[in-house]
Design a protein around this motif. Sequence first.
Motif, PDB file in Angstrom:
ATOM      1  N   ALA A   1       0.819  12.827   3.076  1.00 15.26           N
ATOM      2  CA  ALA A   1       0.537  11.405   2.833  1.00 15.26           C
ATOM      3  C   ALA A   1      -0.656  10.966   3.668  1.00 15.26           C
ATOM      4  O   ALA A   1      -1.488  10.167   3.210  1.00 15.26           O
TER       5      ALA A   1
ATOM      6  N   LEU B   1       5.481   7.711  -0.351  1.00 16.22           N
ATOM      7  CA  LEU B   1       4.056   7.345  -0.330  1.00 16.22           C
ATOM      8  C   LEU B   1       3.889   5.825  -0.421  1.00 16.22           C
ATOM      9  O   LEU B   1       3.041   5.238   0.244  1.00 16.22           O
TER      10      LEU B   1
ATOM     11  N   SER C   1       2.178   3.499   2.384  1.00 13.16           N
ATOM     12  CA  SER C   1       0.927   2.807   2.024  1.00 13.16           C
ATOM     13  C   SER C   1       1.074   1.283   2.089  1.00 13.16           C
ATOM     14  O   SER C   1       0.257   0.560   1.523  1.00 13.16           O
TER      15      SER C   1
END
Length: 397
Positions: A57, A89, A93
């Motif tokens: 990631a 992810l 994020s």
Amino acid sequence: MEKFKDLGIGEPLLKSIKGEKFERPSEIQEKSIPLILAGRDVIAGSATGSGKTLAFASGILQGSERGKGIQALVLTPTRELTEQVAMALTKFSKYMPLEIIAVYGGVGINPQIRGLKTADVVVGTPGRILDHIGRNTIRLGKVKILVLDEADRMFDMGFKEDVERIIRKCPGERQTLLFSATISKDVVRLARSHMKKPLQVSVESYVDPKKLVQTYYDVGDDMKFSLLVHLLKHEDSRLVMVFCNTKRNTDKVAKNLKFSGIDAQAIHGGLPQGKRNNVMKQFHSGKACVLVCTDVAARGLDISGVSHVYNYDIPRESKQYIHRVGRTARAGAEGKAINILSMKDYDNFSNVLRDNDVEITEEAMPVMEKAEMRKPEGRGNKLIFRRGQQHNRRRHR
Ligand code: AMP
């Protein structure tokens, strides 16, 4: 946090890591993240539970921008792992919004086609990705980073050619990261033909032997199920995984556990995807505390809070034992692996002991009630009281 910063991780991802309350990088993160962030191709020998998702990631998130086409593609062997990686992810994020989409078979293709038009990062299983390639609904020309997650498993499942076809659709100028529990011949071959001067990193072991207690019971075939019921009712446990070798046994055991008043759910490859997702949701939320599963369905699933792993059937492949017990004793927590063996498991159990460096201690049989397995015709389960026998404790190494 300083240690994550030292690996080269930037502020937005550091913030998400802090939010996840990770204190220090795992071994695979420490070894691979600096190489990944330097743009190198990496082969990482690591399995689920090692923290590999954050490792790749870091590369994906720091190398991708919103709205610039699909810049990262992650291939995984199973639908569940695809969901899990996409979810991880998305979490990582949080402070650098990217559109991350999971693409796998068994569910409608149209929402995926719409999602692929604007996605920045795609996580998917090889079959469905190829399907999209065939329909021209995925554009891989902007891919900068390609991740092959659980590569050995993808090969075991027969996806080797599919994976290679997908790799050939990605630009030659890209970074390739390969994660695999075992570095098999196929893995090496693929790395030779599709990776640029890859660096290899690996972690010794992903089961913390100090935190994992491994025991076995030697029991007559007719008492196997009774012992499982007894232990499930008496062991102080949180989430529990019960492994069987076949789909049929998985269904049978889950059904009979329910008859015995235990909140169990079965998961195996024979179930429709919607049902599998539902079962996983219930298990994640703690609504069903016992998951009865096959190796294939469980492979790659990251479920935190598993306190007990039961081998109701001892795995036919000895390395599978390590994958199974690695579901517990994660991230510093303690765990217990309990093997329930009857005569038909002896050969498999000997192989487990021969091929793995494990210490499994025999437990004495408890005094317990007999829990009858229901016959397929649906006859009631009788509870017959029976005294257990005491065995001497033996140690196996
Ligand atoms: P993975 O091997 O990527 O499937 O990760 C296994 C589990 O470990 C996941 O639940 C992660 O959230 C967790 N994890 C990943 N990195 C760390 C870390 N550095 N410290 C503690 N937990 C972590």
